[in-house]
Motif scaffolding. Sequence first.
Motif, PDB file in Angstrom:
ATOM      1  N   SER A 180      15.871 -36.153   7.079  1.00 56.18           N
ATOM      2  CA  SER A 180      14.601 -35.826   7.723  1.00 56.18           C
ATOM      3  C   SER A 180      14.890 -35.103   9.027  1.00 56.18           C
ATOM      4  O   SER A 180      16.002 -35.201   9.571  1.00 56.18           O
ATOM      5  CB  SER A 180      13.786 -37.091   8.004  1.00 56.18           C
ATOM      6  OG  SER A 180      14.428 -37.888   8.991  1.00 56.18           O
ATOM      7  N   VAL A 181      13.902 -34.409   9.525  1.00 51.67           N
ATOM      8  CA  VAL A 181      14.048 -33.758  10.828  1.00 51.67           C
ATOM      9  C   VAL A 181      14.365 -34.801  11.889  1.00 51.67           C
ATOM     10  O   VAL A 181      15.260 -34.616  12.721  1.00 51.67           O
ATOM     11  CB  VAL A 181      12.770 -32.974  11.187  1.00 51.67           C
ATOM     12  CG1 VAL A 181      12.840 -32.453  12.622  1.00 51.67           C
ATOM     13  CG2 VAL A 181      12.560 -31.818  10.217  1.00 51.67           C
ATOM     14  N   GLU A 182      13.653 -35.914  11.850  1.00 46.96           N
ATOM     15  CA  GLU A 182      13.858 -36.959  12.854  1.00 46.96           C
ATOM     16  C   GLU A 182      15.279 -37.512  12.812  1.00 46.96           C
ATOM     17  O   GLU A 182      15.909 -37.717  13.861  1.00 46.96           O
ATOM     18  CB  GLU A 182      12.862 -38.094  12.629  1.00 46.96           C
ATOM     19  CG  GLU A 182      13.001 -39.231  13.633  1.00 46.96           C
ATOM     20  CD  GLU A 182      12.044 -40.376  13.366  1.00 46.96           C
ATOM     21  OE1 GLU A 182      11.992 -41.303  14.193  1.00 46.96           O
ATOM     22  OE2 GLU A 182      11.356 -40.350  12.328  1.00 46.96           O
ATOM     23  N   ALA A 183      15.809 -37.769  11.610  1.00 46.74           N
ATOM     24  CA  ALA A 183      17.160 -38.321  11.503  1.00 46.74           C
ATOM     25  C   ALA A 183      18.196 -37.355  12.050  1.00 46.74           C
ATOM     26  O   ALA A 183      19.143 -37.766  12.736  1.00 46.74           O
ATOM     27  CB  ALA A 183      17.465 -38.662  10.048  1.00 46.74           C
ATOM     28  N   VAL A 185      17.687 -34.891  14.274  1.00 48.57           N
ATOM     29  CA  VAL A 185      17.503 -34.759  15.722  1.00 48.57           C
ATOM     30  C   VAL A 185      18.083 -35.965  16.445  1.00 48.57           C
ATOM     31  O   VAL A 185      18.780 -35.826  17.467  1.00 48.57           O
ATOM     32  CB  VAL A 185      16.015 -34.572  16.064  1.00 48.57           C
ATOM     33  CG1 VAL A 185      15.791 -34.685  17.581  1.00 48.57           C
ATOM     34  CG2 VAL A 185      15.526 -33.218  15.565  1.00 48.57           C
ATOM     35  N   THR A 186      17.842 -37.171  15.924  1.00 47.60           N
ATOM     36  CA  THR A 186      18.406 -38.376  16.551  1.00 47.60           C
ATOM     37  C   THR A 186      19.927 -38.327  16.554  1.00 47.60           C
ATOM     38  O   THR A 186      20.573 -38.583  17.584  1.00 47.60           O
ATOM     39  CB  THR A 186      17.923 -39.639  15.822  1.00 47.60           C
ATOM     40  OG1 THR A 186      16.504 -39.738  15.939  1.00 47.60           O
ATOM     41  CG2 THR A 186      18.567 -40.891  16.411  1.00 47.60           C
ATOM     42  N   ALA A 187      20.527 -37.982  15.410  1.00 45.97           N
ATOM     43  CA  ALA A 187      21.990 -37.889  15.340  1.00 45.97           C
ATOM     44  C   ALA A 187      22.509 -36.836  16.304  1.00 45.97           C
ATOM     45  O   ALA A 187      23.549 -37.022  16.960  1.00 45.97           O
ATOM     46  CB  ALA A 187      22.428 -37.583  13.917  1.00 45.97           C
ATOM     47  N   GLY A 188      21.802 -35.716  16.400  1.00 48.63           N
ATOM     48  CA  GLY A 188      22.222 -34.650  17.304  1.00 48.63           C
ATOM     49  C   GLY A 188      22.134 -35.050  18.764  1.00 48.63           C
ATOM     50  O   GLY A 188      23.047 -34.774  19.557  1.00 48.63           O
ATOM     51  N   ALA A 232      15.069 -29.005  12.345  1.00 46.60           N
ATOM     52  CA  ALA A 232      15.761 -29.940  13.238  1.00 46.60           C
ATOM     53  C   ALA A 232      16.586 -29.201  14.278  1.00 46.60           C
ATOM     54  O   ALA A 232      16.623 -29.596  15.457  1.00 46.60           O
ATOM     55  CB  ALA A 232      16.654 -30.882  12.423  1.00 46.60           C
ATOM     56  N   ALA A 233      17.236 -28.122  13.861  1.00 45.03           N
ATOM     57  CA  ALA A 233      18.019 -27.325  14.807  1.00 45.03           C
ATOM     58  C   ALA A 233      17.110 -26.751  15.898  1.00 45.03           C
ATOM     59  O   ALA A 233      17.479 -26.719  17.079  1.00 45.03           O
ATOM     60  CB  ALA A 233      18.750 -26.204  14.069  1.00 45.03           C
ATOM     61  N   ARG A 234      15.917 -26.305  15.518  1.00 48.17           N
ATOM     62  CA  ARG A 234      14.984 -25.758  16.519  1.00 48.17           C
ATOM     63  C   ARG A 234      14.546 -26.833  17.511  1.00 48.17           C
ATOM     64  O   ARG A 234      14.454 -26.590  18.716  1.00 48.17           O
ATOM     65  CB  ARG A 234      13.770 -25.141  15.819  1.00 48.17           C
ATOM     66  CG  ARG A 234      14.089 -23.863  15.050  1.00 48.17           C
ATOM     67  CD  ARG A 234      12.826 -23.106  14.675  1.00 48.17           C
ATOM     68  NE  ARG A 234      11.992 -23.830  13.715  1.00 48.17           N
ATOM     69  CZ  ARG A 234      12.113 -23.715  12.390  1.00 48.17           C
ATOM     70  NH1 ARG A 234      13.036 -22.914  11.875  1.00 48.17           N
ATOM     71  NH2 ARG A 234      11.314 -24.375  11.587  1.00 48.17           N
ATOM     72  N   VAL A 235      14.270 -28.032  17.007  1.00 51.13           N
ATOM     73  CA  VAL A 235      13.881 -29.127  17.904  1.00 51.13           C
ATOM     74  C   VAL A 235      15.016 -29.450  18.870  1.00 51.13           C
ATOM     75  O   VAL A 235      14.793 -29.630  20.080  1.00 51.13           O
ATOM     76  CB  VAL A 235      13.485 -30.378  17.092  1.00 51.13           C
ATOM     77  CG1 VAL A 235      13.257 -31.564  18.032  1.00 51.13           C
ATOM     78  CG2 VAL A 235      12.235 -30.113  16.269  1.00 51.13           C
ATOM     79  N   LEU A 236      16.241 -29.524  18.364  1.00 52.82           N
ATOM     80  CA  LEU A 236      17.378 -29.810  19.236  1.00 52.82           C
ATOM     81  C   LEU A 236      17.533 -28.738  20.310  1.00 52.82           C
ATOM     82  O   LEU A 236      17.788 -29.059  21.485  1.00 52.82           O
ATOM     83  CB  LEU A 236      18.654 -29.929  18.407  1.00 52.82           C
ATOM     84  CG  LEU A 236      18.813 -31.229  17.606  1.00 52.82           C
ATOM     85  CD1 LEU A 236      19.931 -31.103  16.579  1.00 52.82           C
ATOM     86  CD2 LEU A 236      19.082 -32.412  18.532  1.00 52.82           C
ATOM     87  N   VAL A 241      19.830 -28.834  23.613  1.00 55.37           N
ATOM     88  CA  VAL A 241      21.132 -28.996  22.969  1.00 55.37           C
ATOM     89  C   VAL A 241      21.570 -27.665  22.373  1.00 55.37           C
ATOM     90  O   VAL A 241      20.788 -27.005  21.674  1.00 55.37           O
ATOM     91  CB  VAL A 241      21.074 -30.067  21.872  1.00 55.37           C
ATOM     92  CG1 VAL A 241      22.434 -30.214  21.189  1.00 55.37           C
ATOM     93  CG2 VAL A 241      20.619 -31.404  22.450  1.00 55.37           C
ATOM     94  N   GLU A 242      22.791 -27.266  22.633  1.00 58.13           N
ATOM     95  CA  GLU A 242      23.331 -26.029  22.056  1.00 58.13           C
ATOM     96  C   GLU A 242      23.768 -26.304  20.617  1.00 58.13           C
ATOM     97  O   GLU A 242      24.666 -27.110  20.378  1.00 58.13           O
ATOM     98  CB  GLU A 242      24.514 -25.529  22.877  1.00 58.13           C
ATOM     99  CG  GLU A 242      25.072 -24.187  22.402  1.00 58.13           C
ATOM    100  CD  GLU A 242      26.189 -23.659  23.271  1.00 58.13           C
ATOM    101  OE1 GLU A 242      27.003 -22.856  22.755  1.00 58.13           O
ATOM    102  OE2 GLU A 242      26.249 -24.033  24.462  1.00 58.13           O
ATOM    103  N   VAL A 243      23.123 -25.625  19.670  1.00 59.50           N
ATOM    104  CA  VAL A 243      23.340 -25.902  18.250  1.00 59.50           C
ATOM    105  C   VAL A 243      23.548 -24.598  17.496  1.00 59.50           C
ATOM    106  O   VAL A 243      22.818 -23.623  17.709  1.00 59.50           O
ATOM    107  CB  VAL A 243      22.124 -26.640  17.631  1.00 59.50           C
ATOM    108  CG1 VAL A 243      22.350 -26.875  16.144  1.00 59.50           C
ATOM    109  CG2 VAL A 243      21.878 -27.958  18.333  1.00 59.50           C
ATOM    110  N   MET A 244      24.522 -24.570  16.591  1.00 57.03           N
ATOM    111  CA  MET A 244      24.695 -23.476  15.645  1.00 57.03           C
ATOM    112  C   MET A 244      24.459 -24.007  14.238  1.00 57.03           C
ATOM    113  O   MET A 244      24.693 -25.170  13.951  1.00 57.03           O
ATOM    114  CB  MET A 244      26.086 -22.859  15.745  1.00 57.03           C
ATOM    115  CG  MET A 244      27.232 -23.823  15.493  1.00 57.03           C
ATOM    116  SD  MET A 244      28.864 -23.053  15.382  1.00 57.03           S
ATOM    117  CE  MET A 244      28.864 -22.505  13.672  1.00 57.03           C
ATOM    118  N   GLY A 245      23.968 -23.147  13.369  1.00 58.40           N
ATOM    119  CA  GLY A 245      23.752 -23.541  11.979  1.00 58.40           C
ATOM    120  C   GLY A 245      22.291 -23.766  11.668  1.00 58.40           C
ATOM    121  O   GLY A 245      21.432 -23.529  12.520  1.00 58.40           O
ATOM    122  N   PRO A 246      22.028 -24.229  10.445  1.00 60.56           N
ATOM    123  CA  PRO A 246      22.978 -24.789   9.471  1.00 60.56           C
ATOM    124  C   PRO A 246      23.906 -23.739   8.880  1.00 60.56           C
ATOM    125  O   PRO A 246      23.469 -22.632   8.538  1.00 60.56           O
ATOM    126  CB  PRO A 246      22.077 -25.402   8.405  1.00 60.56           C
ATOM    127  CG  PRO A 246      20.794 -24.637   8.497  1.00 60.56           C
ATOM    128  CD  PRO A 246      20.640 -24.266   9.926  1.00 60.56           C
TER     129      PRO A 246
END
Length: 333
Positions: A180-183, A185-188, A232-236, A241-246
Motif C-alpha cells: 500500500s502507499v501507506e506501508a 511511505v512508513t517504511a521509507g 508512495a514515492a511522490r508522498v515521500l 525524502v530524496e527518493v529514486m524509482g521505482p
Amino acid sequence: MKTTPLALSAGDPAGIGAEIIAKAWAALRWEGPPFMVVGDARLLASAGSGVKVKTVTGPSEALDVFPTALPVLDTPLLSPVIAGQPSSTHAAQIIRCIETGAGLALSGAVSGLVTAPIAKAPLYDAGFAFPGHTEFLAELTAGAPHEGVRGPVMMLTAGNLRATLVTIHKALNDVSAALSVEAIVTAGMVTSQALKRDFGVARPRLALAALNPHAGEGGALGREEIEIIEPAARVLRDLGVEVMGPAPADTLFHAEARARYDAVLCMYHDQALIPVKMLDFWGGVNVTLGLPIVRTSPDHGTGFDIAGRGLARADSLIAAIRLAAQIAARRAA
C-alpha cells in the motif's frame, strides 16, 4: 561517557546459538564490544571454543567479567536439550530471555539487544502469537517513547548495501495485496530517519525497488508501480525524502547502482535477502529500525542441521554485535 554492555539473548537452545556466542566472545573479549548473555549458563559453558562462563547479577558486573569470562545472566532451562532437535518445552525460556533483554535495553541498563536465532515453529506450538523477533520486540516496546516515525522495519546490511523490507514473511502470492502507499511511505520514513540517527547519513538517498519485471513496463507487466509505488514515492518526496524509482530490481544491486543510494526499499523478502547474501553470505546483519531500543541479529537461522558439531561460524553474530554497539554510540552522542 559511561560504558554499558549489550545484552545478547541466547536464542533456541537446540540450535547453534550457544556455539556462536562462545566464538563471538572468544573473538571480542579483549577489544569488545562487551556483552552479557541472557540464557542458560550451563548450556553456554558446554559450547566449546575454550569459553569460560561466569554468572552475573547485572550489566555492571558483566563489564568487569567480560575480558576473562563470558558473563551470563542465568536463565535456566526447565528440560534437557538435544542439539538439533527443537522443542516447545523450551519456548518459555526463549521468550523470557528476549523479554529480559528488551527490558534491560528499555531501562538503559544495556546499550542495545542482540538476538541469537530462534525457530518459529516450536514457539507457535507453545502459543507464541508473533511472526518473529521483530514483531515481538515491537509489542514489548510499544509503550516507550520513540523519536520519529515508529517501526518496526526490517533492514538487512552487508558491505555497502542496506536493504529494508516493506513486506517481510509473506507468501509471494500475497505480496501485491499487502502493498500500500501507506506501508511504503512508513517504511521509507523510518528508513530515512534511521539512516540519519543510527548510521550517520546526513542526507539519506533512498531507492525504491519495483515489484514487477522492468518496473511493470508501463502497466503491461503489472500496475503496482503505477497505482502504489510511484504514488508512495511522490508522498515521500513531498515529505522531504530524496527518493529514486521505482526502478527494476535487476538493475539496483550492482556496484555502480549501490553508489547512488544509501538504502533500498524492497517490496518482498527475497528481493532484499538474495543480494545481501550474495554480497556477504556469512557477515550479513539484520537490524530492526524504528524502535526505541537498538536491536540487531545475525542474518541466519538456528542451524539445527549442524548444531552440536562445532561447525557454526560466528561472523554474522560478531558483525551484529559490532553494529549494535556503533548504533548505540551514535544514539548516545
